[in-house]
Design a protein around this motif. Structure first.
Motif, PDB file in Angstrom:
ATOM      1  N   MET A 152      13.749  -5.501   5.419  1.00  0.00           N
ATOM      2  CA  MET A 152      13.115  -4.368   4.731  1.00  0.00           C
ATOM      3  C   MET A 152      12.047  -3.781   5.630  1.00  0.00           C
ATOM      4  O   MET A 152      11.145  -4.470   6.089  1.00  0.00           O
ATOM      5  CB  MET A 152      12.477  -4.856   3.420  1.00  0.00           C
ATOM      6  CG  MET A 152      11.795  -3.746   2.640  1.00  0.00           C
ATOM      7  SD  MET A 152      10.956  -4.383   1.166  1.00  0.00           S
ATOM      8  CE  MET A 152      12.354  -4.989   0.228  1.00  0.00           C
ATOM      9  N   GLN A 153      12.165  -2.489   5.891  1.00  0.00           N
ATOM     10  CA  GLN A 153      11.178  -1.824   6.739  1.00  0.00           C
ATOM     11  C   GLN A 153      10.054  -1.289   5.867  1.00  0.00           C
ATOM     12  O   GLN A 153      10.293  -0.617   4.877  1.00  0.00           O
ATOM     13  CB  GLN A 153      11.826  -0.690   7.508  1.00  0.00           C
ATOM     14  CG  GLN A 153      10.905  -0.075   8.567  1.00  0.00           C
ATOM     15  CD  GLN A 153      11.621   0.993   9.350  1.00  0.00           C
ATOM     16  OE1 GLN A 153      12.372   1.769   8.808  1.00  0.00           O
ATOM     17  NE2 GLN A 153      11.392   1.019  10.651  1.00  0.00           N
ATOM     18  N   GLU A 154       8.830  -1.602   6.223  1.00  0.00           N
ATOM     19  CA  GLU A 154       7.707  -1.159   5.419  1.00  0.00           C
ATOM     20  C   GLU A 154       6.625  -0.562   6.300  1.00  0.00           C
ATOM     21  O   GLU A 154       6.471  -0.920   7.453  1.00  0.00           O
ATOM     22  CB  GLU A 154       7.136  -2.324   4.605  1.00  0.00           C
ATOM     23  CG  GLU A 154       8.173  -2.954   3.684  1.00  0.00           C
ATOM     24  CD  GLU A 154       7.552  -3.895   2.669  1.00  0.00           C
ATOM     25  OE1 GLU A 154       6.373  -3.755   2.344  1.00  0.00           O
ATOM     26  OE2 GLU A 154       8.278  -4.772   2.191  1.00  0.00           O
ATOM     27  N   ASN A 155       5.876   0.387   5.725  1.00  0.00           N
ATOM     28  CA  ASN A 155       4.709   0.989   6.362  1.00  0.00           C
ATOM     29  C   ASN A 155       5.043   1.849   7.579  1.00  0.00           C
ATOM     30  O   ASN A 155       4.239   1.983   8.494  1.00  0.00           O
ATOM     31  CB  ASN A 155       3.684  -0.077   6.780  1.00  0.00           C
ATOM     32  CG  ASN A 155       3.048  -0.727   5.590  1.00  0.00           C
ATOM     33  OD1 ASN A 155       3.615  -1.682   5.060  1.00  0.00           O
ATOM     34  ND2 ASN A 155       1.911  -0.229   5.148  1.00  0.00           N
ATOM     35  N   ASN A 156       6.266   2.463   7.617  1.00  0.00           N
ATOM     36  CA  ASN A 156       6.606   3.410   8.678  1.00  0.00           C
ATOM     37  C   ASN A 156       6.311   2.845  10.064  1.00  0.00           C
ATOM     38  O   ASN A 156       5.456   3.322  10.792  1.00  0.00           O
ATOM     39  CB  ASN A 156       5.840   4.732   8.493  1.00  0.00           C
ATOM     40  CG  ASN A 156       6.192   5.406   7.183  1.00  0.00           C
ATOM     41  OD1 ASN A 156       7.347   5.418   6.778  1.00  0.00           O
ATOM     42  ND2 ASN A 156       5.186   5.943   6.514  1.00  0.00           N
ATOM     43  N   ASP A 210       9.657 -13.572   2.811  1.00  0.00           N
ATOM     44  CA  ASP A 210      10.992 -13.713   2.207  1.00  0.00           C
ATOM     45  C   ASP A 210      11.458 -15.159   2.267  1.00  0.00           C
ATOM     46  O   ASP A 210      11.991 -15.695   1.284  1.00  0.00           O
ATOM     47  CB  ASP A 210      12.002 -12.825   2.940  1.00  0.00           C
ATOM     48  CG  ASP A 210      11.882 -11.362   2.568  1.00  0.00           C
ATOM     49  OD1 ASP A 210      11.296 -11.056   1.511  1.00  0.00           O
ATOM     50  OD2 ASP A 210      12.381 -10.517   3.341  1.00  0.00           O
ATOM     51  N   ALA A 211      11.268 -15.789   3.424  1.00  0.00           N
ATOM     52  CA  ALA A 211      11.704 -17.165   3.593  1.00  0.00           C
ATOM     53  C   ALA A 211      10.951 -18.103   2.658  1.00  0.00           C
ATOM     54  O   ALA A 211      11.547 -18.999   2.020  1.00  0.00           O
ATOM     55  CB  ALA A 211      11.511 -17.604   5.043  1.00  0.00           C
ATOM     56  N   MET A 235       4.723 -12.145  -4.859  1.00  0.00           N
ATOM     57  CA  MET A 235       4.803 -12.839  -6.136  1.00  0.00           C
ATOM     58  C   MET A 235       6.278 -13.062  -6.448  1.00  0.00           C
ATOM     59  O   MET A 235       6.919 -12.235  -7.110  1.00  0.00           O
ATOM     60  CB  MET A 235       4.123 -12.024  -7.244  1.00  0.00           C
ATOM     61  CG  MET A 235       2.603 -11.911  -7.131  1.00  0.00           C
ATOM     62  SD  MET A 235       1.935 -11.192  -5.603  1.00  0.00           S
ATOM     63  CE  MET A 235       2.644  -9.538  -5.650  1.00  0.00           C
ATOM     64  N   PRO A 236       6.864 -14.154  -5.947  1.00  0.00           N
ATOM     65  CA  PRO A 236       8.322 -14.323  -6.020  1.00  0.00           C
ATOM     66  C   PRO A 236       8.889 -14.313  -7.431  1.00  0.00           C
ATOM     67  O   PRO A 236       9.986 -13.799  -7.652  1.00  0.00           O
ATOM     68  CB  PRO A 236       8.550 -15.690  -5.356  1.00  0.00           C
ATOM     69  CG  PRO A 236       7.338 -15.949  -4.543  1.00  0.00           C
ATOM     70  CD  PRO A 236       6.214 -15.282  -5.254  1.00  0.00           C
ATOM     71  N   ARG A 240       6.106  -7.413  -4.106  1.00  0.00           N
ATOM     72  CA  ARG A 240       5.419  -7.621  -2.830  1.00  0.00           C
ATOM     73  C   ARG A 240       4.627  -6.373  -2.475  1.00  0.00           C
ATOM     74  O   ARG A 240       5.138  -5.254  -2.537  1.00  0.00           O
ATOM     75  CB  ARG A 240       6.409  -7.933  -1.702  1.00  0.00           C
ATOM     76  CG  ARG A 240       5.716  -8.088  -0.347  1.00  0.00           C
ATOM     77  CD  ARG A 240       6.609  -8.711   0.699  1.00  0.00           C
ATOM     78  NE  ARG A 240       7.711  -7.860   1.079  1.00  0.00           N
ATOM     79  CZ  ARG A 240       8.754  -8.284   1.799  1.00  0.00           C
ATOM     80  NH1 ARG A 240       8.830  -9.556   2.154  1.00  0.00           N
ATOM     81  NH2 ARG A 240       9.714  -7.452   2.130  1.00  0.00           N
ATOM     82  N   LEU A 241       3.380  -6.586  -2.103  1.00  0.00           N
ATOM     83  CA  LEU A 241       2.526  -5.517  -1.599  1.00  0.00           C
ATOM     84  C   LEU A 241       2.221  -5.803  -0.134  1.00  0.00           C
ATOM     85  O   LEU A 241       1.934  -6.943   0.233  1.00  0.00           O
ATOM     86  CB  LEU A 241       1.221  -5.432  -2.387  1.00  0.00           C
ATOM     87  CG  LEU A 241       1.311  -5.265  -3.904  1.00  0.00           C
ATOM     88  CD1 LEU A 241      -0.088  -5.148  -4.501  1.00  0.00           C
ATOM     89  CD2 LEU A 241       2.159  -4.066  -4.285  1.00  0.00           C
ATOM     90  N   ALA A 242       2.285  -4.762   0.686  1.00  0.00           N
ATOM     91  CA  ALA A 242       2.027  -4.934   2.116  1.00  0.00           C
ATOM     92  C   ALA A 242       1.258  -3.744   2.653  1.00  0.00           C
ATOM     93  O   ALA A 242       1.411  -2.615   2.178  1.00  0.00           O
ATOM     94  CB  ALA A 242       3.353  -5.085   2.874  1.00  0.00           C
ATOM     95  N   THR A 243       0.439  -4.022   3.654  1.00  0.00           N
ATOM     96  CA  THR A 243      -0.293  -2.928   4.302  1.00  0.00           C
ATOM     97  C   THR A 243      -0.646  -3.304   5.723  1.00  0.00           C
ATOM     98  O   THR A 243      -0.739  -4.474   6.085  1.00  0.00           O
ATOM     99  CB  THR A 243      -1.580  -2.584   3.526  1.00  0.00           C
ATOM    100  OG1 THR A 243      -2.093  -1.337   4.005  1.00  0.00           O
ATOM    101  CG2 THR A 243      -2.648  -3.656   3.696  1.00  0.00           C
ATOM    102  N   VAL A 244      -0.830  -2.279   6.521  1.00  0.00           N
ATOM    103  CA  VAL A 244      -1.411  -2.386   7.853  1.00  0.00           C
ATOM    104  C   VAL A 244      -2.637  -1.488   7.867  1.00  0.00           C
ATOM    105  O   VAL A 244      -2.622  -0.404   7.274  1.00  0.00           O
ATOM    106  CB  VAL A 244      -0.410  -1.953   8.941  1.00  0.00           C
ATOM    107  CG1 VAL A 244      -1.095  -1.864  10.302  1.00  0.00           C
ATOM    108  CG2 VAL A 244       0.756  -2.920   9.004  1.00  0.00           C
ATOM    109  N   SER A 245      -3.693  -1.920   8.516  1.00  0.00           N
ATOM    110  CA  SER A 245      -4.941  -1.162   8.545  1.00  0.00           C
ATOM    111  C   SER A 245      -4.698   0.297   8.913  1.00  0.00           C
ATOM    112  O   SER A 245      -3.980   0.601   9.867  1.00  0.00           O
ATOM    113  CB  SER A 245      -5.897  -1.800   9.558  1.00  0.00           C
ATOM    114  OG  SER A 245      -7.093  -1.074   9.646  1.00  0.00           O
ATOM    115  N   THR A 246      -5.268   1.176   8.133  1.00  0.00           N
ATOM    116  CA  THR A 246      -5.202   2.637   8.258  1.00  0.00           C
ATOM    117  C   THR A 246      -3.865   3.221   7.809  1.00  0.00           C
ATOM    118  O   THR A 246      -3.672   4.440   7.866  1.00  0.00           O
ATOM    119  CB  THR A 246      -5.490   3.157   9.695  1.00  0.00           C
ATOM    120  OG1 THR A 246      -4.371   2.894  10.537  1.00  0.00           O
ATOM    121  CG2 THR A 246      -6.741   2.527  10.267  1.00  0.00           C
TER     122      THR A 246
END
Length: 281
Positions: free
Chosen positions: A1-5, A25-26, A136-137, A142-148
């Motif tokens: 899954m690709q996230e955050n461009n 995921d694992a 939270m399986p 799932r929430l994900a972020t990279v700074s900015t």
């Protein structure tokens, strides 16, 4: 899954993010393959459990989840030592370090309650929280972020709204590391809120905070590996993160914090004012 461009993220950080997502995921697969709500849950899951320190439960599931995460994080071409709830692993050192809690909410998990989660974050130069992934399986979130960059929820850009109620009618999350006795009688401020709730897991609590179900989440005696990933997410969504006095927090590996307040902005100053009656002498 690709996230955050990823195409707009520096190559090395994109590599770290990809590893964190794969690792989450694992670990989710490990935890859910064993989880059971049948009582007594530990026996139903066929797990061994013990205390690694007084009041600190650990199970086979914690260790297997930890192993699966470390295998992935240590296998990428981007070095970073791994500071996990279940032990340190040297992995090339450098400017970055992983902070991992492979099963946050062990007591909940071992009791057959689905309020557990996984935290993976990366801390960089100067204590910057570079990325955070909370999973939270049991509820497939799932929430994900990279700074900015934007926060994603299950791979899609996400910008939730906070509560609109007055503090008197708003739930506040509370989590205490170790014994609740460590905060003594310092709860008179709770009377200014709509009530307190404890989920027993930092990522699970912070997911509900970020979703606008809570006005704030307060952690007492919190290890950085438990909360850093969720803090990164919440900060990126515009929530305020301070100590009890309202001061900024200096994030460091192997650090335990007396009090961390993560709040939607409209409640922050009111809560710190309430804290002043109990904590700021």
């Amino acid at each position: 899954m690709q996230e955050n461009n990823n195409e707009f993220i520096p190559t090395s950080i994109a590599e770290y993010l990809k590893a964190a997502l794969i690792a989450s995921d694992a670990a989710s697969e490990v935890l859910m393959s064993k989880f059971s709500s049948i009582n007594p849950a530990v026996k139903a899951m066929g797990l061994s459990s013990w205390e690694k320190a007084p009041g600190e439960l650990v199970t086979d599931a914690d260790l297997e989840s930890d192993k699966s995460i470390k295998k992935i994080l240590s296998g990428i071409n981007a070095p970073a030592d791994i500071y996990s709830e279940e032990g340190f692993e040297e992995n090339g050192g450098g400017e970055y370090s992983w902070l991992v809690d492979p099963l946050c909410g062990t007591n909940c998990y071992a009791s057959g309650l689905a309020t557990f989660g996984i935290s993976i974050s990366l801390i960089g130069p100067g204590g910057a929280l570079v990325l955070g992934v909370i999973t939270m399986p049991s509820i497939k979130e799932r929430l994900a972020t990279v700074s900015t960059k934007t926060v994603t929820r299950n791979g899609r850009p996400w910008l939730p709204s906070g509560p609109e109620s007055d503090l008197k009618n708003t739930l506040i999350g509370v989590s205490v590391g170790g014994s609740w006795g460590t905060i003594g009688n310092n709860l008179t401020w709770a009377g200014e809120t709509g009530g307190l709730i404890s989920f027993g897991s930092a990522p699970y609590s912070l997911f509900h905070l970020a979703s606008g179900h809570l006005g704030a989440q307060i952690f007492f005696n919190a290890g950085v590996e438990h909360i850093a990933a969720g803090v990164a997410v919440c900060q990126q969504l515009g929530l305020k993160v301070t100590d009890a006095s309202g001061s900024d927090i200096d994030w460091k590996v192997n650090q335990t914090y007396d009090c961390v307040l993560i709040s939607w902005p409209q409640y922050h100053d009111k809560i710190t004012d309430c804290f002043g009656k109990d904590f700021i002498k």
